[in-house]
Scaffold this motif. Structure first.
Motif, PDB file in Angstrom:
ATOM      1  N   SER A 291       0.821  -1.217   0.000  1.00 53.77           N
ATOM      2  CA  SER A 291       0.000   0.000   0.000  1.00 53.77           C
ATOM      3  C   SER A 291       0.853   1.263   0.000  1.00 53.77           C
ATOM      4  N   SER A 292       2.089   1.156   0.478  1.00 49.92           N
ATOM      5  CA  SER A 292       2.998   2.306   0.502  1.00 49.92           C
ATOM      6  C   SER A 292       3.772   2.464  -0.796  1.00 49.92           C
ATOM      7  N   GLY A 293       3.587   1.528  -1.734  1.00 53.27           N
ATOM      8  CA  GLY A 293       4.292   1.599  -3.006  1.00 53.27           C
ATOM      9  C   GLY A 293       5.596   0.837  -3.046  1.00 53.27           C
ATOM     10  N   HIS A 294       5.969   0.174  -1.938  1.00 50.52           N
ATOM     11  CA  HIS A 294       7.191  -0.628  -1.915  1.00 50.52           C
ATOM     12  C   HIS A 294       6.952  -1.972  -2.609  1.00 50.52           C
ATOM     13  N   ILE A 295       8.036  -2.595  -3.042  1.00 47.45           N
ATOM     14  CA  ILE A 295       7.944  -3.909  -3.682  1.00 47.45           C
ATOM     15  C   ILE A 295       7.860  -4.984  -2.606  1.00 47.45           C
ATOM     16  N   GLU A 296       6.880  -5.833  -2.705  1.00 48.60           N
ATOM     17  CA  GLU A 296       6.695  -6.913  -1.734  1.00 48.60           C
ATOM     18  C   GLU A 296       7.660  -8.061  -2.052  1.00 48.60           C
ATOM     19  N   VAL A 297       8.465  -8.445  -1.068  1.00 49.41           N
ATOM     20  CA  VAL A 297       9.430  -9.531  -1.257  1.00 49.41           C
ATOM     21  C   VAL A 297       9.349 -10.496  -0.088  1.00 49.41           C
ATOM     22  N   ASP A 298       9.841 -11.729  -0.325  1.00 48.48           N
ATOM     23  CA  ASP A 298       9.960 -12.681   0.769  1.00 48.48           C
ATOM     24  C   ASP A 298      11.383 -12.634   1.306  1.00 48.48           C
ATOM     25  N   ARG A 299      11.721 -13.554   2.180  1.00 47.79           N
ATOM     26  CA  ARG A 299      13.035 -13.517   2.829  1.00 47.79           C
ATOM     27  C   ARG A 299      14.166 -13.937   1.895  1.00 47.79           C
ATOM     28  N   MET A 300      13.815 -14.412   0.698  1.00 47.24           N
ATOM     29  CA  MET A 300      14.808 -14.718  -0.321  1.00 47.24           C
ATOM     30  C   MET A 300      14.917 -13.601  -1.357  1.00 47.24           C
ATOM     31  N   SER A 301      14.262 -12.474  -1.090  1.00 44.91           N
ATOM     32  CA  SER A 301      14.252 -11.304  -1.979  1.00 44.91           C
ATOM     33  C   SER A 301      13.421 -11.522  -3.234  1.00 44.91           C
ATOM     34  N   ARG A 302      12.599 -12.568  -3.261  1.00 41.89           N
ATOM     35  CA  ARG A 302      11.752 -12.834  -4.423  1.00 41.89           C
ATOM     36  C   ARG A 302      10.531 -11.925  -4.428  1.00 41.89           C
ATOM     37  N   THR A 303      10.171 -11.423  -5.599  1.00 44.55           N
ATOM     38  CA  THR A 303       8.901 -10.725  -5.769  1.00 44.55           C
ATOM     39  C   THR A 303       7.853 -11.751  -6.199  1.00 44.55           C
ATOM     40  N   SER A 304       6.657 -11.268  -6.494  1.00 44.79           N
ATOM     41  CA  SER A 304       5.587 -12.170  -6.940  1.00 44.79           C
ATOM     42  C   SER A 304       5.731 -12.580  -8.397  1.00 44.79           C
ATOM     43  N   ALA A 305       6.668 -11.972  -9.128  1.00 43.23           N
ATOM     44  CA  ALA A 305       6.888 -12.320 -10.538  1.00 43.23           C
ATOM     45  C   ALA A 305       8.069 -13.282 -10.649  1.00 43.23           C
ATOM     46  N   ARG A 306       7.895 -14.332 -11.396  1.00 46.09           N
ATOM     47  CA  ARG A 306       8.930 -15.345 -11.550  1.00 46.09           C
ATOM     48  C   ARG A 306      10.204 -14.742 -12.135  1.00 46.09           C
ATOM     49  N   GLY A 307      11.317 -15.006 -11.468  1.00 49.23           N
ATOM     50  CA  GLY A 307      12.604 -14.548 -11.956  1.00 49.23           C
ATOM     51  C   GLY A 307      12.932 -13.102 -11.632  1.00 49.23           C
ATOM     52  N   VAL A 308      12.021 -12.407 -10.944  1.00 44.90           N
ATOM     53  CA  VAL A 308      12.245 -11.000 -10.603  1.00 44.90           C
ATOM     54  C   VAL A 308      12.439 -10.882  -9.093  1.00 44.90           C
ATOM     55  N   TYR A 309      13.543 -10.292  -8.696  1.00 46.09           N
ATOM     56  CA  TYR A 309      13.888 -10.093  -7.283  1.00 46.09           C
ATOM     57  C   TYR A 309      13.969  -8.592  -7.001  1.00 46.09           C
ATOM     58  N   ALA A 310      14.012  -8.244  -5.734  1.00 49.39           N
ATOM     59  CA  ALA A 310      14.166  -6.833  -5.352  1.00 49.39           C
ATOM     60  C   ALA A 310      14.982  -6.747  -4.067  1.00 49.39           C
ATOM     61  N   ALA A 311      15.705  -5.639  -3.915  1.00 53.72           N
ATOM     62  CA  ALA A 311      16.568  -5.460  -2.746  1.00 53.72           C
ATOM     63  C   ALA A 311      16.652  -3.990  -2.372  1.00 53.72           C
ATOM     64  N   GLY A 312      16.877  -3.736  -1.098  1.00 57.02           N
ATOM     65  CA  GLY A 312      17.134  -2.382  -0.635  1.00 57.02           C
ATOM     66  C   GLY A 312      15.904  -1.641  -0.163  1.00 57.02           C
ATOM     67  N   ASP A 313      16.050  -0.318  -0.052  1.00 56.49           N
ATOM     68  CA  ASP A 313      14.982   0.514   0.498  1.00 56.49           C
ATOM     69  C   ASP A 313      13.696   0.423  -0.299  1.00 56.49           C
ATOM     70  N   VAL A 314      13.785   0.091  -1.576  1.00 56.88           N
ATOM     71  CA  VAL A 314      12.590  -0.005  -2.408  1.00 56.88           C
ATOM     72  C   VAL A 314      11.664  -1.127  -1.931  1.00 56.88           C
ATOM     73  N   THR A 315      12.197  -2.049  -1.121  1.00 50.57           N
ATOM     74  CA  THR A 315      11.366  -3.132  -0.584  1.00 50.57           C
ATOM     75  C   THR A 315      10.702  -2.754   0.738  1.00 50.57           C
ATOM     76  N   GLY A 316      11.202  -1.705   1.403  1.00 47.80           N
ATOM     77  CA  GLY A 316      10.618  -1.302   2.671  1.00 47.80           C
ATOM     78  C   GLY A 316      10.895  -2.246   3.812  1.00 47.80           C
ATOM     79  N   VAL A 317      11.828  -3.171   3.644  1.00 50.93           N
ATOM     80  CA  VAL A 317      12.100  -4.156   4.681  1.00 50.93           C
ATOM     81  C   VAL A 317      12.819  -3.531   5.869  1.00 50.93           C
ATOM     82  N   PHE A 318      13.918  -2.858   5.616  1.00 49.18           N
ATOM     83  CA  PHE A 318      14.707  -2.217   6.661  1.00 49.18           C
ATOM     84  C   PHE A 318      15.627  -1.229   5.957  1.00 49.18           C
ATOM     85  N   PRO A 319      15.461   0.070   6.162  1.00 50.76           N
ATOM     86  CA  PRO A 319      16.212   1.062   5.374  1.00 50.76           C
ATOM     87  C   PRO A 319      17.660   1.218   5.810  1.00 50.76           C
TER      88      PRO A 319
END
Length: 469
Positions: A291-319
């Protein structure tokens, strides 16, 4: 899987790139600016360089107590014999940032990473487009990593103009110290800059919407910092919310939600950040955003799209740059079939570079107060530490949390000069699941600030003994 394409050259992106090359893949890193991202160029490296300069002024503040006085008898204090050249300070810290960026770029190029200057976006989960000076380029990708970071949040009626109303990326353009700096926001960024500029001799007004500064930190630590700020002469306006800002002759005027106004020479807006997720083709390709516009990832940095990962502040996990880097590495290890463990937030150490610093790891006081963890804790004030007395450091403490039955250390807080270095010992205890006895039996130097960590362990051992008997 041969081709890795990374969008974003901050810690999440460049650390992932090096892992990708280490594992023998073709790696392309697309970044519109210089390598290093905000962490290196506008946030962490320059801001902490500024703070390092401010720390010199802190030592000078205690110089008379330490027996160091001006040669000129007309001067009462060593601080009176010097002046702060903000232009020179900012030139130095920006030079350091550029040099760090260049070092990273050189390392990536030497490792064989293809660096592309441009803006990347997904065509689909197998192709990345880069908008460059040479036109739109296509890069086939078996693995894609998004590491595009964040940008400063702005209030609609207090837009930065880069001259009097500033965000934290624009502060480094100043050539002279502000006469009066208004800082809006008492989170980590606001508190760090307020602390640094106050130590440099600036009249600082800190506007906080909460009762206490640093509302996201350990409450005991926040109390120490608030007391230090107030004793330094900083004005703290608690429970005050900014509404708008406007330029006035030779300065700026801030209007609060309750109608009060504050005048200053400059205004720093530090009211959070927003993720850079627009125009990346994410939603169109099945990447879920929060809802804040960050990319949702799991603990392996996976997004909901196959083969697409995300890392860093854009994930909102821990800045934190360290978390971004680890997320990027985990993404590569996982996607390329190397041994990997999921990201474990319980072992993350973080630091606030105020004076004194606040460092934390593991279980927090907030979690304990909420009943999420049953722990025993102890807090050892810094003012009783011999080394602290020698250095004229009186504000701060060491706090440890341990499990009541086993004595395993599960968290800690350090409020002290150099807390960012001291927390490593506590972090090792947490990650290795050491007990308070094991921590206290390890030798420390006398005198040393780290000796208070050992003392905290000994005190917790005593608590456990009393409970058993």
């Amino acid at each position: 899987m041969h081709n890795v394409v990374i969008i974003g050259g901050g810690p999440g992106g460049y650390e992932a790139a090096m892992v990708g090359r280490q594992l023998g893949r073709n790696v392309t890193l697309i970044e519109p600016g210089e390598i290093g991202g905000a962490a290196v160029l506008t946030d962490v490296v320059p801001s902490k360089s500024l703070i390092a300069t401010a720390e010199v002024m802190i030592r000078l503040r205690h110089s008379k107590e330490l027996g160091i006085v001006p040669v000129d008898p007309a001067l009462n204090h060593a601080q009176e014999a010097i002046r702060v050249d903000l232009g020179a300070i900012n030139q130095r810290l920006l030079r350091l940032a550029r040099e760090q960026s260049a070092d990273i770029s050189t390392r990536l190029s030497s490792e064989g990473v293809q660096l592309v200057r441009g803006r990347g976006r997904l065509l689909n989960n197998r192709v990345v487009l880069a908008d460059t000076d040479d036109g739109i380029l296509r890069f086939p990708a078996d693995v894609i990593l998004i590491a595009t970071g964040t940008r400063p949040r702005e209030l609609p009626d207090a837009r930065p103009d880069g001259e009097r109303i500033l965000n934290w990326k624009q502060l480094y353009s100043l050539t002279e110290l502000p006469d009066r700096l208004i800082v809006v926001g008492s989170g980590v960024t606001g508190a760090e800059f307020a602390s640094a500029y106050r130590q440099l001799g600036v009249d600082v007004v800190l506007v906080s919407s909460r009762d206490m500064v640093l509302p996201g930190e350990d409450p005991d630590a926040a109390k120490v910092i608030q007391a230090v700020f107030e004793s330094s002469g900083m004005t703290i306006m608690s429970r005050s919310r900014a509404k708008s800002a406007r330029r006035i002759p030779d300065g700026v005027e801030l209007t609060l939600a309750d109608g009060r106004t504050i005048a200053g020479s400059h205004l720093l807006m530090a009211v959070g950040s927003l993720p850079n997720t627009e125009d990346l083709g994410l939603a169109e390709n099945g990447v879920t955003l929060t809802s804040s516009g960050h990319i949702e990832v799991d603990r392996m940095s996976r997004t909901s799209a196959r083969g697409v990962y995300a890392a860093g502040d854009v994930t909102g996990v821990f800045p934190l740059a360290s978390v971004a880097a680890m997320q990027g590495r985990i993404a590569m290890w996982h996607s390329l079939g190397d041994a990997v463990r999921p990201l474990d937030l319980r072992g993350i150490a973080s630091n606030v570079f105020t004076a004194p610093e606040i460092a934390t790891v593991g279980v927090t006081q907030k979690q304990v107060d909420a009943g999420e963890f049953a722990v025993r804790s102890v807090m050892v004030p810094l003012k009783g530490n011999a080394r602290a007395k020698m250095q004229a450091h009186y504000d701060g403490f060491i706090k440890l949390f341990c499990l009541p039955q086993t004595g395993i250390i599960v968290g800690g807080v350090v409020v002290a000069p150099g807390a960012s270095e001291l927390i490593y010992a506590v972090s090792l205890c947490v990650s290795a699941r050491l007990t308070v006895d094991q921590a206290s039996l390890a030798f420390t130097i006398y005198p040393s600030l780290s000796g208070s960590i050992s003392e905290a362990g000994r005190r917790l051992h005593n608590v456990a003994d009393m409970l058993q008997h």
